[in-house]
Write an enzyme that holds these catalytic residues in place. Structure first.
Site, PDB file in Angstrom:
ATOM      1  N   CYS A  37       0.660  -1.459   0.109  1.00  0.00           N
ATOM      2  CA  CYS A  37      -0.169  -0.187  -0.242  1.00  0.00           C
ATOM      3  C   CYS A  37       0.527   1.541   0.092  1.00  0.00           C
ATOM      4  O   CYS A  37       1.456   1.710   0.680  1.00  0.00           O
ATOM      5  CB  CYS A  37      -0.801   0.397   1.213  1.00  0.00           C
ATOM      6  SG  CYS A  37      -1.542   1.182   1.371  1.00  0.00           S
TER       7      CYS A  37
ATOM      8  N   CYS B  22      -0.234   4.414   1.658  1.00  0.00           N
ATOM      9  CA  CYS B  22      -0.360   3.656   3.736  1.00  0.00           C
ATOM     10  C   CYS B  22       0.881   3.838   3.893  1.00  0.00           C
ATOM     11  O   CYS B  22       1.263   4.459   5.139  1.00  0.00           O
ATOM     12  CB  CYS B  22      -0.847   2.484   4.178  1.00  0.00           C
ATOM     13  SG  CYS B  22      -2.154   1.809   3.409  1.00  0.00           S
ATOM     14  N   ASP B  23       1.818   3.773   3.168  1.00  0.00           N
ATOM     15  CA  ASP B  23       3.613   3.723   3.509  1.00  0.00           C
ATOM     16  C   ASP B  23       4.919   4.899   3.199  1.00  0.00           C
ATOM     17  O   ASP B  23       5.282   4.786   3.496  1.00  0.00           O
ATOM     18  CB  ASP B  23       4.038   2.132   3.682  1.00  0.00           C
ATOM     19  CG  ASP B  23       3.252   1.285   4.315  1.00  0.00           C
ATOM     20  OD1 ASP B  23       3.028   1.819   5.177  1.00  0.00           O
ATOM     21  OD2 ASP B  23       3.014   0.387   3.677  1.00  0.00           O
TER      22      ASP B  23
END
Ligand code: NAP
Length: 323
Positions: free
Chosen positions: A149, A152-153
């Site tokens: 992701c 997300c990261d």
């Protein structure tokens, strides 16, 4: 993962003859948001957690794009908060997994690993799982440089080098997102032609931070505490080489967790549950929310919103039916 010793956990997963008003299958943002809304409408929902309490979001190290948490929040912590809030209004959490459903019966029948439930309405929030490469080092280094992701990261790779695996729309879209943070993004694709559509393709090719390694697969992720390098193999020549990298982002498709609904509900070509704008499946009283019905957005906030919507519809359905 978060604490499993939570209150409100029934020792039995099997309810008596009295059907539940609402059963929620899945415990990610969609599931617990649905339960929160349903519990506040006094449907006394039961949430079946499935194998992964908190869903995919709980596996994310830190979530920085969920509103209300300006400093970010741990994925598992956010999942725990979702659960606590839903339970505060009467949601019951069961650590159990649905294994079979019969939506032709009224009330609906749901078999689980530990027993059987009957429910007048069901919200399916079983999510999806990113496909894995299944190569040495991948599992061990997930969350330590291996990610599924970018939104997300990606931030954690500011001024760092990352590799992306895949040649579809997701890989290119996420690679383009990663260029906001990383100094360079190398896309490793197993063929010499991208699967992605023309717009993303030309945007990626024209981006000066992105380069490509064609006809190649990643065969191993190397690193102790975190990713240090990957081994790639050219599928045409068989030649192997190591590439140093700080991160490996894998986008080789998702698989929605819908196997148990096959033959019961309409699924699209990718296996996602087909819902209308009101989160209603083809079966009256059965709703789906979150990634199990969403191949497009796949965000905590959109899943939570879909869950709330599904619960609002379930409440209306119960009122209309006088249940
Ligand atoms: P996808 O289209 O199925 O692409 C998966 C990619 O991963 C393909 O390039 C595939 O290679 C590669 N791949 C699969 N298994 C692999 C393996 N074991 N090792 C190495 N590479 C592997 O999946 P997606 O990109 O997640 O897209 C899913 C759907 O969502 C598509 O319909 C897509 O159009 C849509 N989508 C659209 C957008 C957008 O429009 N902005 C964004 C994201 C997704 P091959 O090409 O060789 O098969």
């Amino acid at each position: 993962m978060f604490d499993l010793n939570l209150p409100n956990i029934s020792s039995s997963s099997v309810d008596g003859d009295e059907p539940l008003k609402l059963l929620v299958i899945g415990s990610g943002p969609a599931g617990f948001s649905a339960a929160l809304y349903a519990a506040r409408a006094e449907l006394a929902p039961v949430v079946l957690t499935g194998m992964e309490l908190g869903g995919q979001a709980a596996l994310t190290h830190e979530i920085e794009n969920y509103p209300g948490f300006p400093e970010g929040v741990g994925g598992s912590e956010l999942g725990e908060l979702f659960q606590k809030q839903a339970e505060r209004f009467g949601t019951r959490t069961e650590f159990d997994t649905a294994t079979e459903v019969d939506f032709t019966k009224s009330p609906f029948e749901i078999k689980t690993e530990s027993g059987e439930y009957k429910a007048h309405a069901v919200i399916i929030a079983t999510g999806a799982r990113p496909n894995h490469l299944k190569i040495p080092g991948e599992e061990e280094l997930t969350g330590r440089g291996v990610s599924y992701c970018a939104t997300c990261d990606g931030w954690f790779f500011k001024e760092k080098k990352v590799l992306v695996v895949g040649g579809g729309d997701s890989a290119l879209e996420e690679a383009l997102y990663l260029t906001r943070h990383a100094t360079s993004v190398t896309i490793v694709h197993r063929r010499d032609e991208l699967r992605a559509g023309p717009i993303l393709k030309s945007r990626a090719i024209e981006n000066p931070k992105i380069d490509f390694v064609w006809d190649s697969i990643v065969t191993e992720v190397v690193g102790d505490e975190k990713v240090a390098s990957v081994i790639i193999k050219n599928v045409k020549t068989g030649e192997e080489s190591a590439i140093e990298t700080d991160g490996l982002f894998i986008f080789i498709g998702h698989t929605p967790n819908t196997e148990i609904f096959e033959g019961q509900l309409a699924l699209d070509d990718g296996g996602y549950i087909v819902v209308d704008g009101l989160m209603q499946t083809g079966v009256e009283g059965v709703y789906a929310a979150g990634e199990v019905a969403d191949p497009h957005f796949r965000q905590v906030i959109t899943s939570a919103g879909m869950g709330a919507g599904a619960a609002i519809q379930a409440v209306r359905y119960m009122e209309e039916k006088g249940l």
